[in-house]
Design a protein around this motif. Structure first.
Motif, mmCIF file in Angstrom:
data_model
loop_
_atom_site.group_PDB
_atom_site.id
_atom_site.type_symbol
_atom_site.label_atom_id
_atom_site.label_comp_id
_atom_site.label_asym_id
_atom_site.label_seq_id
_atom_site.Cartn_x
_atom_site.Cartn_y
_atom_site.Cartn_z
ATOM 1 N N ALA A 121 50.651 34.379 33.153
ATOM 2 C CA ALA A 121 51.504 35.257 33.642
ATOM 3 C C ALA A 121 50.722 35.213 35.047
ATOM 4 C CB ALA A 121 52.906 35.797 33.679
ATOM 5 N N ALA A 122 50.027 36.010 35.229
ATOM 6 C CA ALA A 122 49.363 37.009 36.166
ATOM 7 C C ALA A 122 48.614 36.437 37.261
ATOM 8 C CB ALA A 122 48.167 38.095 35.321
ATOM 9 N N ARG A 123 48.145 34.791 36.127
ATOM 10 C CA ARG A 123 47.334 33.616 36.772
ATOM 11 C C ARG A 123 48.511 33.412 38.090
ATOM 12 N NH1 ARG A 123 43.863 29.791 36.901
ATOM 13 N NH2 ARG A 123 42.223 30.274 35.877
ATOM 14 N N LEU A 124 49.848 32.792 37.182
ATOM 15 C CA LEU A 124 51.116 32.020 38.391
ATOM 16 C C LEU A 124 51.845 33.102 39.042
ATOM 17 C CD1 LEU A 124 53.008 31.508 36.023
ATOM 18 C CD2 LEU A 124 51.138 29.680 37.013
ATOM 19 N N ALA A 125 50.987 34.578 38.789
ATOM 20 C CA ALA A 125 51.876 36.025 39.924
ATOM 21 C C ALA A 125 50.799 35.859 40.888
ATOM 22 C CB ALA A 125 52.064 36.706 39.387
ATOM 23 N N ALA A 126 49.305 35.895 40.779
ATOM 24 C CA ALA A 126 48.399 35.426 41.565
ATOM 25 C C ALA A 126 48.475 34.770 43.441
ATOM 26 C CB ALA A 126 46.842 35.490 41.394
ATOM 27 N N LEU A 127 48.974 32.949 42.462
ATOM 28 C CA LEU A 127 49.695 32.661 43.438
ATOM 29 C C LEU A 127 50.711 31.845 43.726
ATOM 30 C CD1 LEU A 127 48.098 29.574 41.118
ATOM 31 C CD2 LEU A 127 47.045 30.852 43.094
ATOM 32 N N ASP A 157 43.988 36.415 44.269
ATOM 33 C CA ASP A 157 43.062 36.127 42.932
ATOM 34 C C ASP A 157 43.153 35.417 41.801
ATOM 35 O OD1 ASP A 157 40.191 35.278 41.775
ATOM 36 O OD2 ASP A 157 39.364 36.895 42.548
ATOM 37 N N ALA A 158 43.970 34.571 41.136
ATOM 38 C CA ALA A 158 43.600 33.583 39.901
ATOM 39 C C ALA A 158 43.317 33.988 38.371
ATOM 40 C CB ALA A 158 45.014 32.647 40.398
ATOM 41 N N GLU A 159 42.004 33.842 38.761
ATOM 42 C CA GLU A 159 41.054 34.093 38.063
ATOM 43 C C GLU A 159 40.993 35.324 37.576
ATOM 44 O OE1 GLU A 159 39.696 31.899 36.243
ATOM 45 O OE2 GLU A 159 40.793 30.396 37.079
ATOM 46 N N ALA A 160 40.368 36.909 38.214
ATOM 47 C CA ALA A 160 40.303 38.141 38.139
ATOM 48 C C ALA A 160 41.311 38.679 37.846
ATOM 49 C CB ALA A 160 40.056 38.616 39.286
ATOM 50 N N ALA A 161 42.747 37.792 37.973
ATOM 51 C CA ALA A 161 44.320 38.515 38.001
ATOM 52 C C ALA A 161 44.338 38.333 36.358
ATOM 53 C CB ALA A 161 45.290 37.580 38.323
ATOM 54 N N GLU A 162 44.133 37.020 35.579
ATOM 55 C CA GLU A 162 44.036 36.359 34.598
ATOM 56 C C GLU A 162 43.051 37.769 33.605
ATOM 57 O OE1 GLU A 162 43.708 32.491 34.172
ATOM 58 O OE2 GLU A 162 43.552 32.378 31.831
ATOM 59 N N HIS A 163 41.781 37.555 34.552
ATOM 60 C CA HIS A 163 40.992 38.236 33.434
ATOM 61 C C HIS A 163 41.215 39.823 32.872
ATOM 62 C CE1 HIS A 163 37.303 40.682 33.059
ATOM 63 N NE2 HIS A 163 36.726 39.242 32.090
ATOM 64 N N HIS A 164 41.797 40.385 33.823
ATOM 65 C CA HIS A 164 41.998 41.670 33.636
ATOM 66 C C HIS A 164 43.073 42.038 32.966
ATOM 67 C CE1 HIS A 164 38.896 43.144 36.330
ATOM 68 N NE2 HIS A 164 39.126 42.515 37.426
#
Lengths: 232, 232
Positions: free
Chosen positions: A108-114, A208-215
């Motif tokens: 969800a965070a990844r998608l939110a970043a996008l 930044d999708a990658e970072a969002a997902e990671h954190h």
DNA sequence: TTGCCATATAGATCACACCATTGGCAAGAA
DNA sequence: TTCTTGCCAATGGTGTGATCTATATGGCAA
């Protein structure tokens, strides 16, 4: 709006099944339930229908109403999740729900970043700021912190624009609230977890999708470690 | 077992709402529905109750039965997912469902690597072998391949031991079947995807959680790219 | 303009009747 | 004894009319 009678029968019966008091295989009859709850057939039937729709019961002529095996139940049903959270399966349900969060929230965070709208990005940034501020003031156990925490996860899930991911928002909110009510949230939030919230928010804001997902994965993993360590 | 009358009214009404024919805000009355479907109040009421439980409808005295905004619906409900898959929202629903798979399947694979029983590990290995064999024989579009594919994902989700993750098995099976029925599965499976299936299975068999998660994520990402490229 | 009240409306509940299905038993056949 | 057949009674499914209850709404009065 649903009425008192139907609601209370549904809720009570649902709890008894979800909590294991009525074990899978148990056979009930409409007549039994009518007598037990002291309501008309209509009310019982409608409650049974709803539980049938959740695959918790199945009714057959000449046999009665049978409690279905747990593996059939619609475990993602919010009402069922709530029932299980208030049953003796609570600890197990929290772990299961957190495992689900570990799956869902990072995506969800990844998608939110996008995909998040400008308003949503601003809101996420604002909420993260508030969490940080309250944390710094050692008010991690306050009502405001709880409200901001819930709102943060709410926006995060909604900003992804996937209604299926959004759908687990209310059980998550319930778990967060439960944890707070039980006095498990420290006044001084765990530094790493708060840091991950703030970094995730920043990543979403800048797309930044990658970072969002990671954190996000980082803090859900921390929560999972914590809930797994709670004895059943 | 549910009867024809109730089932067909529920199904039809559910489809009409899920498909957008009855837009949110539309107000119905029991009397209307009774007349429309030519069944008794009992039947209509029970169907409405079930849809109310899925948060697709809400009824209020003196007002009627109102179609709720989509953001309220229990989007993870299997029946609702099925209705949306058979509506004009099909393409969007498939993308949403695949995003959900992207969240859930890698985590399920991780848990499966840690928790699967010996039988389940053996089964996963066997199914991966079968997929590879059928793929090598250029039979990726056969019934056997479809059956093995569905069984593979079924065991994978179940082996994680989390009933909430398991719960999305049936919609996934439906999407896989739908893709197959539409003739979208090539006789010669995409090499990388098949490779990821086989590697994921091997990782689960040897209990390597990281690798299992990684390879499953690999193939779901490929599927997601594919479904996103389909025009609505 | 505001606030109260009567009333009509539509769902909620109840009670009863009848239908359809089918598990299980009993009688009879093999 | 064992299996088949057919009947019966139990139980959910459906339909219907009556009554209860909450409440949206319009009209009246302050």
């Amino acid at each position: 709006m649903v009425q008192a009678s139907h609601d209370s029968v549904l809720d009570h019966l649902g709890r008894r099944i979800a909590g294991g008091e009525l074990a899978p295989g148990t056979v009930l009859t409409l007549a039994d339930l009518e007598a037990e709850y002291g309501v008309s057939r209509t009310v019982v039937r409608e409650a049974v229908r709803v539980l049938e729709a959740k695959a918790m019961l199945s009714s057959k002529r000449r046999v009665g109403i049978t409690v279905s095996p747990m593996s059939r139940w619609s475990m993602l049903d919010p009402e069922l999740i709530r029932w299980r959270l208030s049953s003796s399966a609570r600890a197990r349900q929290i772990v299961a729900l957190t495992e689900l969060r570990l799956a869902v929230e990072p995506i969800a965070a990844r998608l939110a970043a996008l995909r998040a709208s400008e308003d949503q990005r601003a809101e996420i940034g604002r909420l993260a700021d508030e969490l940080r501020r309250l944390g710094a003031e050692r008010r991690g156990d306050s009502q405001e912190y709880l409200a901001a925490d819930i709102a943060f996860h709410d926006v995060l899930l909604r900003a992804g624009g996937n209604l299926m991911l959004t759908a687990i928002q209310s059980p998550i909110a319930e778990v967060i609230t439960g944890r707070h009510t039980a006095g498990l949230t420290p006044a001084d939030p765990v530094h790493q977890a708060l840091h991950n919230h703030v970094e995730a928010a920043a990543a979403i804001v800048r797309g930044d999708a990658e970072a969002a997902e990671h954190h996000v994965r980082g803090y859900v993993e921390a929560i999972l470690d914590e809930v797994r360590s709670v004895p059943e």
